[in-house]
Design a protein around this motif. Structure first.
Motif, PDB file in Angstrom:
ATOM      1  N   CYS A 169       6.005  -6.501  -2.789  1.00 27.57           N
ATOM      2  CA  CYS A 169       6.113  -6.607  -4.247  1.00 27.57           C
ATOM      3  C   CYS A 169       4.921  -5.957  -4.935  1.00 27.57           C
ATOM      4  O   CYS A 169       5.078  -5.262  -5.945  1.00 27.57           O
ATOM      5  N   VAL A 170       3.733  -6.200  -4.399  1.00 27.47           N
ATOM      6  CA  VAL A 170       2.531  -5.603  -4.985  1.00 27.47           C
ATOM      7  C   VAL A 170       2.615  -4.080  -4.913  1.00 27.47           C
ATOM      8  O   VAL A 170       2.339  -3.378  -5.898  1.00 27.47           O
ATOM      9  N   ALA A 171       3.017  -3.575  -3.743  1.00 26.24           N
ATOM     10  CA  ALA A 171       3.155  -2.126  -3.588  1.00 26.24           C
ATOM     11  C   ALA A 171       4.223  -1.582  -4.535  1.00 26.24           C
ATOM     12  O   ALA A 171       4.040  -0.531  -5.169  1.00 26.24           O
ATOM     13  N   GLY A 172       5.342  -2.306  -4.639  1.00 22.62           N
ATOM     14  CA  GLY A 172       6.412  -1.876  -5.531  1.00 22.62           C
ATOM     15  C   GLY A 172       5.988  -1.888  -6.982  1.00 22.62           C
ATOM     16  O   GLY A 172       6.322  -0.976  -7.750  1.00 22.62           O
ATOM     17  N   MET A 173       5.230  -2.907  -7.370  1.00 23.56           N
ATOM     18  CA  MET A 173       4.782  -2.984  -8.759  1.00 23.56           C
ATOM     19  C   MET A 173       3.810  -1.859  -9.084  1.00 23.56           C
ATOM     20  O   MET A 173       3.866  -1.274 -10.175  1.00 23.56           O
ATOM     21  N   ILE A 174       2.937  -1.534  -8.149  1.00 22.85           N
ATOM     22  CA  ILE A 174       2.012  -0.415  -8.373  1.00 22.85           C
ATOM     23  C   ILE A 174       2.798   0.882  -8.557  1.00 22.85           C
ATOM     24  O   ILE A 174       2.529   1.674  -9.472  1.00 22.85           O
TER      25      ILE A 174
END
Length: 216
Positions: A169-174
């Protein structure tokens, strides 16, 4: 025969309709967003997920009903992107308050939306409506929208799977934020080109008028 008649009456052109069922659904969706944000901020993730599911369902339902009953409206075309922007912003704020995501995400997303709001106002003063949505913007918005429920699910169930999901999720949000800003830069260039073309046209008109006066 009835089907052909219905198709003939349908118009994809947005009309000046206000009091329609699709618009009412869109309004309910907008009202549900602050409720969802408060639930997330209070870490009541299960209830928040239910509210988010309602929001997602209503997002699909209003467009379907608008096309089915020939109630595509100008205000509806405004309410839908407003709801998307509001959902992203409120979700980022709520997730930040809950300690799920870092605060820099809020700053970056909020700054982009502020810049876009200013551009819309400037273009409106020159007689232009909202710019057409670019596919980069659609992609960025879609990734951010998918990250929101994924973050909530990751917070609901602790375990190795959800830890991995949180990292995804963090990678996707970035990645979504990068596309979000990339689309913003595209919109800024489009707006600049429109205003520049207006300036050139106005300059040509003045020059033609001056030349006409000299000839006379």
């Amino acid at each position: 025969m009835a089907v052909h008649q219905a198709d003939a009456q349908y118009s994809p052109e947005a009309r000046d309709l206000i009091w329609t069922i699709p618009n009412a659904i869109s309004l309910l969706r907008i009202i549900s967003i602050p409720i969802f944000a408060v639930l997330v901020a209070r870490r009541e993730m299960a209830v928040a997920l239910i509210v988010l599911a309602f929001s997602a369902f209503s997002d699909s339902l209003d467009g379907t009903l608008a096309r089915k009953f020939n109630q595509v409206s100008k205000i509806g075309q405004v309410l839908d992107p407003v709801a998307d922007r509001l959902l992203i912003f409120c979700s980022v704020v709520a997730l930040g308050i809950a300690g799920v995501i870092p605060w820099w995400v809020l700053i970056v997303v909020g700054l982009r939306d502020l810049v876009m709001a200013i551009e819309v106002l400037v273009l409106a003063q020159h007689g232009y409506g909202p710019l057409p949505v670019h596919f980069v913007g659609k992609a960025g918005t879609a990734i951010l929208m998918m990250s929101i429920p994924a973050f909530i699910i990751a917070e609901l169930w602790a375990g190795r799977f959800t830890q991995g999901l949180h990292l995804i999720c963090v990678a996707g949000m970035i990645w979504g934020v990068l596309l979000y800003w990339m689309a913003g830069l595209i919109y800024l260039k489009q707006g600049h080109d429109l205003l520049r073309a207006d300036g050139v046209a106005a300059g040509d008109a003045v020059a033609d008028g001056t030349a006409g006066e000299r000839t006379a």
